[in-house]
Design a protein around this motif. Structure first.
Motif, PDB file in Angstrom:
ATOM      1  N   ALA A  50      -6.276 -11.569  -5.006  1.00  0.00           N
ATOM      2  CA  ALA A  50      -7.374 -11.614  -5.963  1.00  0.00           C
ATOM      3  C   ALA A  50      -7.748 -10.165  -6.261  1.00  0.00           C
ATOM      4  O   ALA A  50      -8.147  -9.433  -5.359  1.00  0.00           O
ATOM      5  CB  ALA A  50      -8.550 -12.359  -5.356  1.00  0.00           C
ATOM      6  N   ASP A  67      -3.335  -1.116   5.674  1.00  0.00           N
ATOM      7  CA  ASP A  67      -3.637  -1.776   6.949  1.00  0.00           C
ATOM      8  C   ASP A  67      -3.563  -0.805   8.127  1.00  0.00           C
ATOM      9  O   ASP A  67      -4.183  -1.050   9.164  1.00  0.00           O
ATOM     10  CB  ASP A  67      -2.673  -2.953   7.187  1.00  0.00           C
ATOM     11  CG  ASP A  67      -3.118  -4.207   6.439  1.00  0.00           C
ATOM     12  OD1 ASP A  67      -4.004  -4.090   5.563  1.00  0.00           O
ATOM     13  OD2 ASP A  67      -2.593  -5.299   6.720  1.00  0.00           O
ATOM     14  N   VAL A  86      10.578   5.838  10.453  1.00  0.00           N
ATOM     15  CA  VAL A  86      10.096   7.036  11.157  1.00  0.00           C
ATOM     16  C   VAL A  86       9.979   6.657  12.633  1.00  0.00           C
ATOM     17  O   VAL A  86       9.254   5.713  12.972  1.00  0.00           O
ATOM     18  CB  VAL A  86       8.718   7.486  10.610  1.00  0.00           C
ATOM     19  CG1 VAL A  86       8.147   8.627  11.447  1.00  0.00           C
ATOM     20  CG2 VAL A  86       8.837   7.904   9.151  1.00  0.00           C
ATOM     21  N   ARG A 130       1.674 -16.051  -0.716  1.00  0.00           N
ATOM     22  CA  ARG A 130       0.574 -15.098  -0.727  1.00  0.00           C
ATOM     23  C   ARG A 130       0.284 -14.610  -2.146  1.00  0.00           C
ATOM     24  O   ARG A 130       1.185 -14.210  -2.879  1.00  0.00           O
ATOM     25  CB  ARG A 130       0.918 -13.896   0.152  1.00  0.00           C
ATOM     26  CG  ARG A 130      -0.249 -12.946   0.289  1.00  0.00           C
ATOM     27  CD  ARG A 130       0.092 -11.697   1.026  1.00  0.00           C
ATOM     28  NE  ARG A 130       0.577 -11.930   2.373  1.00  0.00           N
ATOM     29  CZ  ARG A 130       0.572 -11.001   3.317  1.00  0.00           C
ATOM     30  NH1 ARG A 130       0.126  -9.801   3.056  1.00  0.00           N
ATOM     31  NH2 ARG A 130       1.051 -11.268   4.506  1.00  0.00           N
ATOM     32  N   ASN A 143       0.821  -1.213   0.000  1.00  0.00           N
ATOM     33  CA  ASN A 143       0.000   0.000   0.000  1.00  0.00           C
ATOM     34  C   ASN A 143       0.856   1.265   0.000  1.00  0.00           C
ATOM     35  O   ASN A 143       0.548   2.231  -0.704  1.00  0.00           O
ATOM     36  CB  ASN A 143      -0.953  -0.003   1.194  1.00  0.00           C
ATOM     37  CG  ASN A 143      -2.100  -0.972   0.970  1.00  0.00           C
ATOM     38  OD1 ASN A 143      -2.741  -0.940  -0.083  1.00  0.00           O
ATOM     39  ND2 ASN A 143      -2.342  -1.848   1.920  1.00  0.00           N
ATOM     40  N   ARG A 203      13.006  -2.051   5.720  1.00  0.00           N
ATOM     41  CA  ARG A 203      13.503  -3.252   5.029  1.00  0.00           C
ATOM     42  C   ARG A 203      14.215  -2.828   3.756  1.00  0.00           C
ATOM     43  O   ARG A 203      13.752  -1.935   3.032  1.00  0.00           O
ATOM     44  CB  ARG A 203      12.343  -4.204   4.698  1.00  0.00           C
ATOM     45  CG  ARG A 203      11.778  -4.873   5.955  1.00  0.00           C
ATOM     46  CD  ARG A 203      10.619  -5.774   5.607  1.00  0.00           C
ATOM     47  NE  ARG A 203       9.571  -5.029   4.947  1.00  0.00           N
ATOM     48  CZ  ARG A 203       8.922  -5.449   3.859  1.00  0.00           C
ATOM     49  NH1 ARG A 203       9.200  -6.587   3.310  1.00  0.00           N
ATOM     50  NH2 ARG A 203       7.968  -4.709   3.331  1.00  0.00           N
ATOM     51  N   GLU A 255      11.257   3.202   4.422  1.00  0.00           N
ATOM     52  CA  GLU A 255      10.960   1.800   4.763  1.00  0.00           C
ATOM     53  C   GLU A 255      12.234   1.158   5.316  1.00  0.00           C
ATOM     54  O   GLU A 255      13.281   1.211   4.673  1.00  0.00           O
ATOM     55  CB  GLU A 255      10.487   1.067   3.496  1.00  0.00           C
ATOM     56  CG  GLU A 255      10.519  -0.446   3.549  1.00  0.00           C
ATOM     57  CD  GLU A 255       9.626  -1.083   4.619  1.00  0.00           C
ATOM     58  OE1 GLU A 255       8.449  -0.727   4.728  1.00  0.00           O
ATOM     59  OE2 GLU A 255      10.156  -1.938   5.367  1.00  0.00           O
TER      60      GLU A 255
HETATM   61  C1  LIG Z   1      -3.051 -14.810   2.573  1.00  0.00           C
HETATM   62  C2  LIG Z   1      -3.415 -13.386   2.358  1.00  0.00           C
HETATM   63  C3  LIG Z   1      -4.097 -13.040   1.213  1.00  0.00           C
HETATM   64  C4  LIG Z   1      -4.463 -11.731   1.033  1.00  0.00           C
HETATM   65  N1  LIG Z   1      -5.165 -11.430  -0.079  1.00  0.00           N
HETATM   66  C5  LIG Z   1      -5.544 -10.169  -0.285  1.00  0.00           C
HETATM   67  C6  LIG Z   1      -6.274  -9.839  -1.462  1.00  0.00           C
HETATM   68  O1  LIG Z   1      -6.606 -10.687  -2.271  1.00  0.00           O
HETATM   69  N2  LIG Z   1      -6.598  -8.531  -1.642  1.00  0.00           N
HETATM   70  C7  LIG Z   1      -6.249  -7.581  -0.722  1.00  0.00           C
HETATM   71  O2  LIG Z   1      -6.553  -6.405  -0.926  1.00  0.00           O
HETATM   72  N3  LIG Z   1      -5.568  -7.873   0.401  1.00  0.00           N
HETATM   73  C8  LIG Z   1      -5.218  -9.142   0.636  1.00  0.00           C
HETATM   74  N4  LIG Z   1      -4.548  -9.451   1.773  1.00  0.00           N
HETATM   75  C9  LIG Z   1      -4.223  -8.383   2.741  1.00  0.00           C
HETATM   76  C10 LIG Z   1      -2.982  -7.663   2.298  1.00  0.00           C
HETATM   77  O3  LIG Z   1      -1.904  -8.560   2.189  1.00  0.00           O
HETATM   78  C11 LIG Z   1      -2.618  -6.554   3.296  1.00  0.00           C
HETATM   79  O4  LIG Z   1      -3.754  -5.752   3.460  1.00  0.00           O
HETATM   80  C12 LIG Z   1      -1.465  -5.719   2.772  1.00  0.00           C
HETATM   81  O5  LIG Z   1      -0.317  -6.495   2.518  1.00  0.00           O
HETATM   82  C13 LIG Z   1      -1.096  -4.656   3.773  1.00  0.00           C
HETATM   83  O6  LIG Z   1      -0.131  -3.835   3.177  1.00  0.00           O
HETATM   84  P1  LIG Z   1       0.326  -2.489   3.878  1.00  0.00           P
HETATM   85  O7  LIG Z   1       1.345  -1.898   2.942  1.00  0.00           O
HETATM   86  O8  LIG Z   1      -0.840  -1.655   4.270  1.00  0.00           O
HETATM   87  O9  LIG Z   1       0.974  -2.950   5.255  1.00  0.00           O
HETATM   88  P2  LIG Z   1       2.267  -3.937   5.573  1.00  0.00           P
HETATM   89  O10 LIG Z   1       2.387  -4.926   4.504  1.00  0.00           O
HETATM   90  O11 LIG Z   1       2.021  -4.352   6.950  1.00  0.00           O
HETATM   91  O12 LIG Z   1       3.460  -2.936   5.438  1.00  0.00           O
HETATM   92  C14 LIG Z   1       3.809  -2.032   6.447  1.00  0.00           C
HETATM   93  C15 LIG Z   1       5.235  -1.601   6.188  1.00  0.00           C
HETATM   94  O13 LIG Z   1       5.550  -0.528   7.054  1.00  0.00           O
HETATM   95  C16 LIG Z   1       6.888  -0.678   7.480  1.00  0.00           C
HETATM   96  N5  LIG Z   1       7.011   0.088   8.726  1.00  0.00           N
HETATM   97  C17 LIG Z   1       6.547  -0.230   9.955  1.00  0.00           C
HETATM   98  N6  LIG Z   1       6.823   0.739  10.833  1.00  0.00           N
HETATM   99  C18 LIG Z   1       7.466   1.709  10.140  1.00  0.00           C
HETATM  100  C19 LIG Z   1       8.005   2.972  10.497  1.00  0.00           C
HETATM  101  N7  LIG Z   1       7.931   3.433  11.753  1.00  0.00           N
HETATM  102  N8  LIG Z   1       8.611   3.717   9.548  1.00  0.00           N
HETATM  103  C20 LIG Z   1       8.682   3.257   8.263  1.00  0.00           C
HETATM  104  N9  LIG Z   1       8.183   2.068   7.873  1.00  0.00           N
HETATM  105  C21 LIG Z   1       7.580   1.309   8.797  1.00  0.00           C
HETATM  106  C22 LIG Z   1       7.080  -2.178   7.643  1.00  0.00           C
HETATM  107  O14 LIG Z   1       8.444  -2.530   7.558  1.00  0.00           O
HETATM  108  C23 LIG Z   1       6.268  -2.708   6.469  1.00  0.00           C
HETATM  109  O15 LIG Z   1       7.044  -2.899   5.306  1.00  0.00           O
HETATM  110  C24 LIG Z   1      -4.145 -10.747   2.001  1.00  0.00           C
HETATM  111  C25 LIG Z   1      -3.438 -11.089   3.135  1.00  0.00           C
HETATM  112  C26 LIG Z   1      -3.093 -12.402   3.334  1.00  0.00           C
HETATM  113  C27 LIG Z   1      -2.381 -12.774   4.580  1.00  0.00           C
END
Ligand SMILES: Cc1cc2nc3c(=O)[nH]c(=O)nc-3n(C[C@H](O)[C@H](O)[C@H](O)COP(=O)(O)OP(=O)(O)OC[C@H]3O[C@@H](n4cnc5c(N)ncnc54)[C@H](O)[C@@H]3O)c2cc1C
Length: 307
Positions: A64, A301, A148, A61, A27, A48, A46
């Protein structure tokens, strides 16, 4: 500067970037790409490393994508770059009990009914991650391997302090730091939600027979079993179990795991074997009470975890 009003205006313009995005998950990276494509100067922070985020290892993972999500990625120029995209041509929804086969009544959705091509698409996480990252770089996003650790924000801007000791002043801080968002916590945004008491067991299987682009949702008492088509003779399995049972199943040997899966799955795809790692994700709802505060926005998320 002799004009106080003007001095204020200049101070306001003293930014390191328009937008700082904390978190380079899918995201954060997609948001960075969209905003940079719209002409904003964007920094993506980030912890990582880039190498880790581009790693081609498959944690099983897959996503869809509905047509609307595909269109977003198309508009961002990411869609044509994606490898192994599998169209979903039909979705079958049924219920039953493991070992007893599905109920004779089922819902079927066919792509022929919508006249817009496939109903959706399956994309592996590893391909999406990597292509988003490349596209964000091509769009001019400044990437920083950092974290951050603190921030202050008011109506005039946001100041982010990074783990390296650097600070960045920006017009907007976007928190994409995941479901435990510390940025949201620091601005006093509370969350509500609950655990579903269920865990998604996720794996990819290779099978003998072609899946013909059909996605299955099989509802059994412990939760749904999704069998989602991937490229080739492979399918992504999202197998929901009650949390305690899932822990037991996840700890099983590969053979026992497959023996547990087969009665749920049936024989319609012929012989099956695991094709990659097995993972387990506890399922929960978690939603922030607000998605914005002064010069701060929550995305992904950090704002809303659906599972
Ligand atoms: C099996 C499975 C299937 C899925 N299928 C779907 C699907 O079909 N469709 C869908 O929409 N979603 C799906 N999801 C959900 C989806 O994977 C998550 O909603 C999504 O990966 C979340 O991404 P994000 O970037 O919001 O958060 P995260 O992936 O949690 O990324 C957060 C990032 O922030 C970084 N971070 C943390 N703290 C800090 C800080 N202080 N400063 C800088 N960086 C920081 C972390 O290192 C991390 O890289 C699925 C999940 C699973 C488990």
């Amino acid at each position: 500067m002799d004009n106080a009003a003007r001095a204020g205006a200049y101070a306001d313009m003293d930014f390191d970037a328009d937008i700082l995005i904390a978190g380079g998950g899918i995201n954060g990276t997609a948001t960075a790409l969209a905003l940079a494509s719209a002409g904003f100067h964007v920094m993506l922070v980030e912890p990582r490393s880039r190498a880790e985020r581009k790693a081609n290892d498959f944690d099983g993972r897959s996503y869809a994508f509905a047509i609307s999500s595909m269109r977003v990625l198309f508009a961002l120029g990411v869609w044509p770059r994606l490898k192994d995209v599998q169209p979903i041509l039909r979705i079958k929804v049924t219920d039953g009990r493991p070992g007893e086969g599905p109920s004779p009544l089922m819902l079927t959705f066919d792509h022929g009914e919508i006249e817009e091509g496939p109903l959706g698409y399956m994309v592996e996480d590893r391909h999406l991650r990597s292509e988003l990252l490349d596209a964000a770089e091509d769009a001019g996003v400044t990437q920083m391997d950092d974290r951050v650790i603190e921030h202050n924000a008011d109506r005039s801007g946001a100041l982010a302090s990074l783990g390296s000791g650097a600070t960045r002043r920006v017009r907007l801080l976007v928190a994409c730091d995941g479901q435990k968002s510390r940025i949201a916590g620091r601005v006093g945004i509370r969350r509500m939600g609950w655990s579903y008491g269920q865990t998604a067991l996720v794996c990819t299987i290779a099978h003998e027979q072609p899946h013909q682009g059909i996605a299955h949702q099989f509802f059994v008492p412990a939760g749904p079993l999704a069998i989602l088509p991937l490229s080739g003779h492979r399918s992504s399995i999202v197998w929901t179990e009650r949390a305690a049972r899932a822990e037991t199943v996840q700890a099983m040997s590969e053979g026992d795991y497959l023996d547990e899966l087969r009665p749920r799955f049936g024989r319609f795809l012929g012989e099956v074997a695991l094709a990659g790692r097995r993972t387990a994700y506890p399922l929960r709802l978690s939603i922030a009470e607000r998605f914005i505060a002064d010069r701060v926005a929550l995305v992904g998320d950090a704002a809303h975890v659906a599972h």
